[in-house]
Scaffold this motif. Structure first.
Motif, PDB file in Angstrom:
ATOM      1  N   ALA A  53       0.861  -1.189   0.000  1.00 17.60           N
ATOM      2  CA  ALA A  53       0.000   0.000   0.000  1.00 17.60           C
ATOM      3  C   ALA A  53       0.892   1.232   0.000  1.00 17.60           C
ATOM      4  O   ALA A  53       1.042   1.950   0.992  1.00 17.60           O
ATOM      5  CB  ALA A  53      -0.916  -0.027   1.224  1.00 17.60           C
ATOM      6  N   LEU A  54       1.545   1.442  -1.121  1.00 19.25           N
ATOM      7  CA  LEU A  54       2.532   2.514  -1.273  1.00 19.25           C
ATOM      8  C   LEU A  54       2.460   3.057  -2.693  1.00 19.25           C
ATOM      9  O   LEU A  54       2.087   2.325  -3.617  1.00 19.25           O
ATOM     10  CB  LEU A  54       3.953   1.963  -1.102  1.00 19.25           C
ATOM     11  CG  LEU A  54       4.443   1.554   0.268  1.00 19.25           C
ATOM     12  CD1 LEU A  54       5.823   0.914   0.139  1.00 19.25           C
ATOM     13  CD2 LEU A  54       4.515   2.779   1.182  1.00 19.25           C
ATOM     14  N   SER A  55       2.912   4.272  -2.857  1.00 19.92           N
ATOM     15  CA  SER A  55       3.084   4.789  -4.207  1.00 19.92           C
ATOM     16  C   SER A  55       4.250   4.039  -4.857  1.00 19.92           C
ATOM     17  O   SER A  55       5.260   3.761  -4.196  1.00 19.92           O
ATOM     18  CB  SER A  55       3.406   6.283  -4.130  1.00 19.92           C
ATOM     19  OG  SER A  55       4.109   6.669  -5.277  1.00 19.92           O
ATOM     20  N   PRO A  56       4.158   3.739  -6.164  1.00 19.80           N
ATOM     21  CA  PRO A  56       5.276   3.071  -6.835  1.00 19.80           C
ATOM     22  C   PRO A  56       6.577   3.875  -6.743  1.00 19.80           C
ATOM     23  O   PRO A  56       7.664   3.320  -6.906  1.00 19.80           O
ATOM     24  CB  PRO A  56       4.796   2.983  -8.295  1.00 19.80           C
ATOM     25  CG  PRO A  56       3.303   3.013  -8.211  1.00 19.80           C
ATOM     26  CD  PRO A  56       2.963   3.873  -7.025  1.00 19.80           C
ATOM     27  N   SER A  57       6.485   5.167  -6.425  1.00 20.28           N
ATOM     28  CA  SER A  57       7.707   5.984  -6.298  1.00 20.28           C
ATOM     29  C   SER A  57       8.397   5.759  -4.949  1.00 20.28           C
ATOM     30  O   SER A  57       9.462   6.317  -4.706  1.00 20.28           O
ATOM     31  CB  SER A  57       7.361   7.465  -6.455  1.00 20.28           C
ATOM     32  OG  SER A  57       6.518   7.852  -5.390  1.00 20.28           O
TER      33      SER A  57
END
Ligand code: BTN
Length: 286
Positions: free
Chosen positions: A95-99
């Protein structure tokens, strides 16, 4: 010193994961994971990256293990043709931004090293990490990791983590990779593939699950000190290569909180991002 590969133990020909024992050995938090064991496929990473593009979002991971891959993928476009080890991929929902995946591949390498130590302390003690994410014994490659990200929304990404873990040295694969290899068996007294492959896999999944939770909560930074302590080349002269060309040379000084290699050069301390670089001991082969 170079050593010849051991002859392959007969038990390695026919080992299989015990699916029931694997499930029973997993911690409660991983009981919802899908465990998919197949005889043969092209590439477990290719299978899971494709599946993740269509999969509904879920908090549970998926394991896909194949006893034989016909088109296994390695880093930097290299093939992975090993038949003498565990070859599997794990799709981990983050549950994270791909960045925000910086350092994830190092976290995976650390989790794998910890898992080997969980199964056999003597094995864990011999395993070193090679930036960005190889495991090795005495300078020989024990395991390789290939991570592919499949974005699934603004704060959702599947990390497809492919792992090739050698159980014994494979002479054919050494030729294909142009590198000396190591195998779990040589550092695990009384190694029995039929029994120990399941134990190894269960330990790896447990550590990957715990690493996932820690990484989502805090990123790689809290893992950096332990990674650096297990760095096989810490405080040694190294070269960084791209397509066989030396791009940088210096003393390896561990990693920072984002998983960058700290390289001490005459111009000062440089932070190296992984990209397509390969690390070698200075004076070693390109
Ligand atoms: C490397 O080049 O060091 C990474 C090798 C990763 C190989 C594994 S085997 C299981 C999974 N499926 C693949 O096609 N590749 C990874």
């Amino acid at each position: 010193m170079t050593t010849a590969p051991e002859s392959q133990p007969a038990s390695l020909q026919s080992w299989r994961i015990d699916a029931d024992a694997l499930r029973a050995a997993l911690p409660q938090a991983l009981q919802a994971w899908t465990l998919d064991l197949v005889e043969e496929t092209g590439s477990t990473n290719a299978d899971l990256t494709q599946a993740c593009r269509q999969a509904p979002w879920s908090d549970a991971g998926t394991l896909r293990l194949a006893y034989r891959q016909t088109a296994g993928r390695g880093r930097q476009g290299r093939p992975w043709q090993g038949q003498a080890g565990l070859t599997f991929s794990v799709a981990l929902p983050l549950a994270l931004s791909p960045s925000r995946l910086s350092g994830l591949s190092l976290g995976v390498g650390l989790a794998l090293a910890q898992a080997l130590g969980d199964v056999e302390a003597a094995l864990g003690a011999r395993v070193g990490l090679k930036w960005p994410n190889d495991l090795q014994i005495d300078g020989r490659k024990l395991a390789g990791i290939l991570i592919e990200a499949v974005p699934a929304g603004p704060q959702r990404v599947w990390a497809v983590i492919g792992i090739g873990l050698n159980l014994v040295r494979d002479a054919q694969m050494e030729v294909a990779l142009g590198r000396e290899l190591a195998g779990v068996a040589e550092a695990m007294p009384g190694f029995d593939a039929q029994r120990d492959a399941t134990r190894l896999l269960a330990a790896v999944l447990a550590r990957l699950g715990a690493m996932r939770d820690a990484f989502v909560a805090h990123g790689f930074a809290p893992m950096a000190a332990e990674w650096s302590a297990r760095d096989a080349y810490r405080d040694q002269p190294v070269r960084l290569l791209h397509d066989g060309q030396v791009l940088a040379e210096g003393m390896a000084r561990g990693v920072d909180g984002e998983g960058h290699l700290l390289l001490e050069t005459p111009a000062g301390l440089e932070r190296i991002t992984s990209g397509e670089l390969s690390l070698r001991p200075a004076g070693g082969a390109a």
